[in-house]
Design a protein around this motif. Structure first.
Motif, PDB file in Angstrom:
ATOM      1  N   ASP A  11      42.493  30.153  63.902  1.00 14.31           N
ATOM      2  CA  ASP A  11      41.614  30.924  63.369  1.00 14.31           C
ATOM      3  C   ASP A  11      40.463  29.807  62.792  1.00 14.31           C
ATOM      4  OD1 ASP A  11      42.405  32.938  64.065  1.00 14.31           O
ATOM      5  OD2 ASP A  11      43.435  33.703  62.786  1.00 14.31           O
ATOM      6  N   ALA A  12      41.297  28.334  61.899  1.00 15.21           N
ATOM      7  CA  ALA A  12      40.704  27.829  61.328  1.00 15.21           C
ATOM      8  C   ALA A  12      39.609  26.819  62.016  1.00 15.21           C
ATOM      9  CB  ALA A  12      42.054  26.729  60.568  1.00 15.21           C
ATOM     10  N   ILE A  13      39.821  26.257  62.847  1.00 15.27           N
ATOM     11  CA  ILE A  13      39.420  25.687  64.138  1.00 15.27           C
ATOM     12  C   ILE A  13      38.186  26.442  64.348  1.00 15.27           C
ATOM     13  CG2 ILE A  13      39.162  23.901  66.284  1.00 15.27           C
ATOM     14  CD1 ILE A  13      42.112  23.292  65.814  1.00 15.27           C
ATOM     15  N   ARG A  14      38.954  27.756  64.523  1.00 23.67           N
ATOM     16  CA  ARG A  14      37.202  28.624  65.444  1.00 23.67           C
ATOM     17  C   ARG A  14      36.151  29.132  64.167  1.00 23.67           C
ATOM     18  NH1 ARG A  14      36.504  31.904  69.606  1.00 23.67           N
ATOM     19  NH2 ARG A  14      38.779  32.441  69.854  1.00 23.67           N
ATOM     20  N   GLY A  15      36.478  28.332  63.283  1.00 27.44           N
ATOM     21  CA  GLY A  15      35.272  29.133  61.848  1.00 27.44           C
ATOM     22  C   GLY A  15      34.186  27.374  62.496  1.00 27.44           C
ATOM     23  N   VAL A  16      35.227  26.393  62.355  1.00 29.58           N
ATOM     24  CA  VAL A  16      33.892  24.983  62.467  1.00 29.58           C
ATOM     25  C   VAL A  16      33.551  25.148  63.343  1.00 29.58           C
ATOM     26  CG1 VAL A  16      33.841  22.904  62.940  1.00 29.58           C
ATOM     27  CG2 VAL A  16      36.018  24.125  61.264  1.00 29.58           C
ATOM     28  N   PHE A  17      33.825  25.646  65.064  1.00 25.41           N
ATOM     29  CA  PHE A  17      32.194  25.866  66.043  1.00 25.41           C
ATOM     30  C   PHE A  17      32.352  26.917  66.280  1.00 25.41           C
ATOM     31  CE2 PHE A  17      36.118  22.727  67.525  1.00 25.41           C
ATOM     32  CZ  PHE A  17      35.361  21.756  68.616  1.00 25.41           C
ATOM     33  N   ALA A  18      31.982  28.218  65.280  1.00 27.17           N
ATOM     34  CA  ALA A  18      30.975  29.029  65.100  1.00 27.17           C
ATOM     35  C   ALA A  18      30.322  28.523  64.144  1.00 27.17           C
ATOM     36  CB  ALA A  18      32.056  30.331  64.230  1.00 27.17           C
ATOM     37  N   ALA A  19      30.525  27.720  63.470  1.00 27.23           N
ATOM     38  CA  ALA A  19      29.308  27.523  63.218  1.00 27.23           C
ATOM     39  C   ALA A  19      28.526  26.104  63.667  1.00 27.23           C
ATOM     40  CB  ALA A  19      30.010  26.312  61.152  1.00 27.23           C
ATOM     41  N   ALA A  20      28.065  25.768  64.596  1.00 28.40           N
ATOM     42  CA  ALA A  20      27.438  24.827  65.610  1.00 28.40           C
ATOM     43  C   ALA A  20      26.533  25.764  65.734  1.00 28.40           C
ATOM     44  CB  ALA A  20      29.054  24.479  66.356  1.00 28.40           C
ATOM     45  N   PRO A  21      24.708  24.775  65.799  1.00 28.53           N
ATOM     46  CA  PRO A  21      24.277  25.035  66.776  1.00 28.53           C
ATOM     47  C   PRO A  21      24.824  26.250  68.143  1.00 28.53           C
ATOM     48  CG  PRO A  21      23.971  23.095  66.269  1.00 28.53           C
ATOM     49  CD  PRO A  21      25.634  22.762  65.882  1.00 28.53           C
ATOM     50  N   ALA A  22      23.758  27.533  68.226  1.00 29.44           N
ATOM     51  CA  ALA A  22      24.145  28.152  69.075  1.00 29.44           C
ATOM     52  C   ALA A  22      23.594  27.439  70.421  1.00 29.44           C
ATOM     53  CB  ALA A  22      23.538  29.687  69.146  1.00 29.44           C
ATOM     54  N   GLY A  23      24.574  27.557  71.835  1.00 31.46           N
ATOM     55  CA  GLY A  23      23.733  26.592  72.910  1.00 31.46           C
ATOM     56  C   GLY A  23      24.332  25.287  73.075  1.00 31.46           C
ATOM     57  N   GLY A  24      24.565  24.400  71.837  1.00 35.97           N
ATOM     58  CA  GLY A  24      25.006  23.231  71.608  1.00 35.97           C
ATOM     59  C   GLY A  24      24.361  22.942  70.710  1.00 35.97           C
ATOM     60  N   PHE A  25      24.134  20.901  70.652  1.00 33.53           N
ATOM     61  CA  PHE A  25      23.402  20.332  69.725  1.00 33.53           C
ATOM     62  C   PHE A  25      22.167  20.354  70.639  1.00 33.53           C
ATOM     63  CE2 PHE A  25      27.666  20.183  68.274  1.00 33.53           C
ATOM     64  CZ  PHE A  25      27.625  20.174  66.881  1.00 33.53           C
ATOM     65  N   PRO A  26      20.596  20.476  69.702  1.00 33.86           N
ATOM     66  CA  PRO A  26      19.855  20.062  70.740  1.00 33.86           C
ATOM     67  C   PRO A  26      19.971  18.386  71.115  1.00 33.86           C
ATOM     68  CG  PRO A  26      19.169  21.285  68.840  1.00 33.86           C
ATOM     69  CD  PRO A  26      20.896  21.598  69.293  1.00 33.86           C
ATOM     70  N   GLY A  27      19.397  17.829  71.972  1.00 32.50           N
ATOM     71  CA  GLY A  27      19.157  16.349  71.209  1.00 32.50           C
ATOM     72  C   GLY A  27      20.229  15.401  71.963  1.00 32.50           C
ATOM     73  N   THR A  58      45.236  24.482  70.143  1.00 35.68           N
ATOM     74  CA  THR A  58      46.566  25.672  70.226  1.00 35.68           C
ATOM     75  C   THR A  58      46.710  25.869  68.785  1.00 35.68           C
ATOM     76  OG1 THR A  58      48.534  23.915  69.338  1.00 35.68           O
ATOM     77  CG2 THR A  58      47.706  23.993  71.959  1.00 35.68           C
ATOM     78  N   GLU A  59      47.780  26.525  68.279  1.00 39.20           N
ATOM     79  CA  GLU A  59      47.370  27.080  66.880  1.00 39.20           C
ATOM     80  C   GLU A  59      48.318  25.995  65.738  1.00 39.20           C
ATOM     81  OE1 GLU A  59      47.602  29.080  63.621  1.00 39.20           O
ATOM     82  OE2 GLU A  59      47.366  30.039  65.724  1.00 39.20           O
ATOM     83  N   ASP A  60      49.135  24.989  66.402  1.00 38.53           N
ATOM     84  CA  ASP A  60      49.354  23.469  65.951  1.00 38.53           C
ATOM     85  C   ASP A  60      48.709  23.215  65.843  1.00 38.53           C
ATOM     86  OD1 ASP A  60      51.799  24.938  65.489  1.00 38.53           O
ATOM     87  OD2 ASP A  60      52.346  24.235  67.497  1.00 38.53           O
ATOM     88  N   SER A  61      47.025  22.960  66.545  1.00 35.08           N
ATOM     89  CA  SER A  61      46.368  21.615  66.819  1.00 35.08           C
ATOM     90  C   SER A  61      45.385  21.606  65.077  1.00 35.08           C
ATOM     91  CB  SER A  61      44.943  22.157  66.909  1.00 35.08           C
ATOM     92  OG  SER A  61      45.606  22.244  68.736  1.00 35.08           O
ATOM     93  N   VAL A  62      45.420  20.442  65.222  1.00 33.39           N
ATOM     94  CA  VAL A  62      44.773  19.995  63.453  1.00 33.39           C
ATOM     95  C   VAL A  62      43.180  18.827  63.864  1.00 33.39           C
ATOM     96  CG1 VAL A  62      44.747  18.301  61.734  1.00 33.39           C
ATOM     97  CG2 VAL A  62      46.948  19.027  62.527  1.00 33.39           C
ATOM     98  N   PHE A  63      42.574  19.831  63.160  1.00 34.03           N
ATOM     99  CA  PHE A  63      41.006  18.918  63.128  1.00 34.03           C
ATOM    100  C   PHE A  63      40.275  18.490  61.348  1.00 34.03           C
ATOM    101  CE2 PHE A  63      36.271  19.272  63.108  1.00 34.03           C
ATOM    102  CZ  PHE A  63      35.921  19.672  64.260  1.00 34.03           C
ATOM    103  N   ILE A  64      40.024  16.856  61.888  1.00 37.48           N
ATOM    104  CA  ILE A  64      40.212  16.244  60.221  1.00 37.48           C
ATOM    105  C   ILE A  64      38.394  16.092  60.568  1.00 37.48           C
ATOM    106  CG2 ILE A  64      40.336  14.241  59.116  1.00 37.48           C
ATOM    107  CD1 ILE A  64      43.917  14.720  59.942  1.00 37.48           C
ATOM    108  N   SER A  65      37.861  16.350  59.643  1.00 39.60           N
ATOM    109  CA  SER A  65      36.193  15.775  59.998  1.00 39.60           C
ATOM    110  C   SER A  65      35.474  14.879  58.552  1.00 39.60           C
ATOM    111  CB  SER A  65      35.556  16.696  60.233  1.00 39.60           C
ATOM    112  OG  SER A  65      34.779  17.790  58.774  1.00 39.60           O
ATOM    113  N   ASN A  66      34.777  14.970  58.534  1.00 35.99           N
ATOM    114  CA  ASN A  66      34.058  14.603  57.269  1.00 35.99           C
ATOM    115  C   ASN A  66      33.674  15.278  56.167  1.00 35.99           C
ATOM    116  OD1 ASN A  66      31.941  13.846  59.185  1.00 35.99           O
ATOM    117  ND2 ASN A  66      30.670  12.679  57.784  1.00 35.99           N
ATOM    118  N   PHE A  67      33.618  16.641  57.689  1.00 32.48           N
ATOM    119  CA  PHE A  67      32.218  17.528  56.490  1.00 32.48           C
ATOM    120  C   PHE A  67      32.765  18.641  56.155  1.00 32.48           C
ATOM    121  CE2 PHE A  67      32.301  17.537  61.197  1.00 32.48           C
ATOM    122  CZ  PHE A  67      32.682  19.063  61.588  1.00 32.48           C
TER     123      PHE A  67
END
Length: 109
Positions: free
Chosen positions: A47-63, A30-39
């Protein structure tokens, strides 16, 4: 929130992430969600959380491999690994069927 409902949100989240479906992933927040990471530190809102996931590898994480999963009420903790990531951990707080807060730690291989 009951444990089974929290588990259903996590299952959907993982399915969308592995499919590379950023819109599907964002449906878990939701717009009130918070995402905290070491990276990326603390990010708030769709919008900010979308930016995190948009940077993830397309099709998920290999392996990608699931590790442990512990769910109790509205809180969940999971571990996983993937190519280049020796250990990933996520903690989720789920409220009203959405991820209210998530923390992520990645230990790179």
């Amino acid at each position: 929130m009951p444990t089974d409902e929290t588990k259903a949100v996590l299952d959907h989240h993982n399915e969308m992430l592995m499919a590379g479906d950023t819109d599907g992933v964002m449906g878990d927040y939701t717009e009130d969600s918070v995402f905290i990471s070491n990276f990326g530190g603390v990010v708030k809102g769709l919008d900010a959380i979308r930016g995190v996931f948009a940077a993830a590898p397309a099709g998920g994480f290999p392996g990608f491999e699931d590790g442990v999963e512990h769910v109790d009420g509205d809180i969940a903790f999971v571990t996983w690994q993937a190519e280049g990531i020796a250990l990933g951990t996520d903690t989720f707080v789920v409220r009203d069927g959405k991820i209210a807060a998530q923390t992520v730690v990645l230990h790179f291989a």
